[in-house]
Motif scaffolding. Structure first.
Motif, short mmCIF file in Angstrom:
data_model
loop_
_atom_site.label_atom_id
_atom_site.label_comp_id
_atom_site.label_asym_id
_atom_site.label_seq_id
_atom_site.Cartn_x
_atom_site.Cartn_y
_atom_site.Cartn_z
N GLN A 1 74.45 56.17 46.00
CA GLN A 1 75.90 56.24 46.17
C GLN A 1 76.38 55.34 47.31
O GLN A 1 75.88 55.44 48.43
N ASN A 2 77.30 54.47 46.99
CA ASN A 2 77.96 53.60 48.00
C ASN A 2 76.97 52.78 48.81
O ASN A 2 77.21 52.50 49.99
N LEU A 3 75.87 52.38 48.19
CA LEU A 3 74.85 51.64 48.95
C LEU A 3 75.41 50.30 49.44
O LEU A 3 75.22 49.93 50.59
N LYS A 4 76.08 49.58 48.54
CA LYS A 4 76.59 48.25 48.93
C LYS A 4 77.71 48.37 49.96
O LYS A 4 77.87 47.52 50.81
N ARG A 5 78.47 49.46 49.87
CA ARG A 5 79.56 49.65 50.83
C ARG A 5 79.02 50.03 52.21
O ARG A 5 79.41 49.47 53.23
#
Length: 212
Positions: free
Chosen positions: A123-127
């Motif tokens: 979840q939301n790794l790139k963010r």
């Protein structure tokens, strides 16, 4: 009254406090009983001891280290005591006990203050982690919550991308078929070496790098 004394130790144990002597320090871990992250798993102990005993092969001094599924924090504490700059991650509701254990056991003992960050797998790794450039990613007994194995693999791949210098160190106790299935997926995703197998504990420690 005498009978009550007999039971006292088990009551204390239920409050969950464990002590270890690793990396030249007494480490005291407070467990919490309400979540998976509450207990210290055999893989974390095995990988902690491996890191202490193999510093010439895996030198953590001044290295950046990310732990996923840090739980009570034993492994991140040991990495900190061995000189690493550590970020310990886990689910949000586990972070307060994790932070408590990390700070209590590294204060005045480690080169870098360990950091804590919330990370729900996939979840939301790139963010939240846009440019991961860790030297090592540590994972111990993370295969236990069975519903999340694809997310776990995706998370490992995010932090260990082709072209990176990142090494994954993963320790796991083989309990279920899902462990074996995940191991196969892990091996097909990464260049993998079995570093050590501990038959008594049924624990294996793997080293992995990204396939180019």
């Amino acid at each position: 009254a005498k009978k009550r004394n007999i039971w006292q130790p088990s009551v204390y144990y239920a409050l969950g406090k464990e002590s270890f002597y690793i990396a030249g320090h007494d480490i005291s871990i407070r467990e919490s009983m309400d979540t998976y992250g509450a207990l210290i798993w055999p893989g974390a102990i095995a990988l902690s001891q491996f890191l202490e005993n193999n510093q010439q092969h895996v030198n953590l001094m001044d290295k950046s280290v990310l732990e996923i599924g840090a739980g009570t924090g034993l492994l991140s504490i040991v990495a900190s005591l061995l000189g690493a700059w550590v970020t310990a991650t886990d689910l949000p509701d586990i972070l307060s006990n994790l932070t408590f254990n990390l700070l209590r056991n590294t204060k005045g003992r480690s080169r870098y203050t360990p950091q804590v960050a919330a990370l729900t797998w996939a979840q939301n790794l790139k963010r939240d982690f846009p440019y991961p450039s860790y030297d090592y990613v540590l994972a111990a007994d993370v295969v236990y919550p069975h519903g999340s194995l694809e997310e776990l693999l995706e998370t490992m791949r995010h932090f260990c991308q082709p072209g990176s210098q990142t090494t994954v160190l993963w320790a796991n106790k083989i309990r279920f078929q899902s462990d074996l299935r995940f191991t196969e997926c892990f091996k097909s995703s990464f260049n993998t070496t079995l570093l050590i197998e501990l038959p008594q504990q049924e624990v294996r420690i793997y080293k992995a790098t990204a396939k180019e």
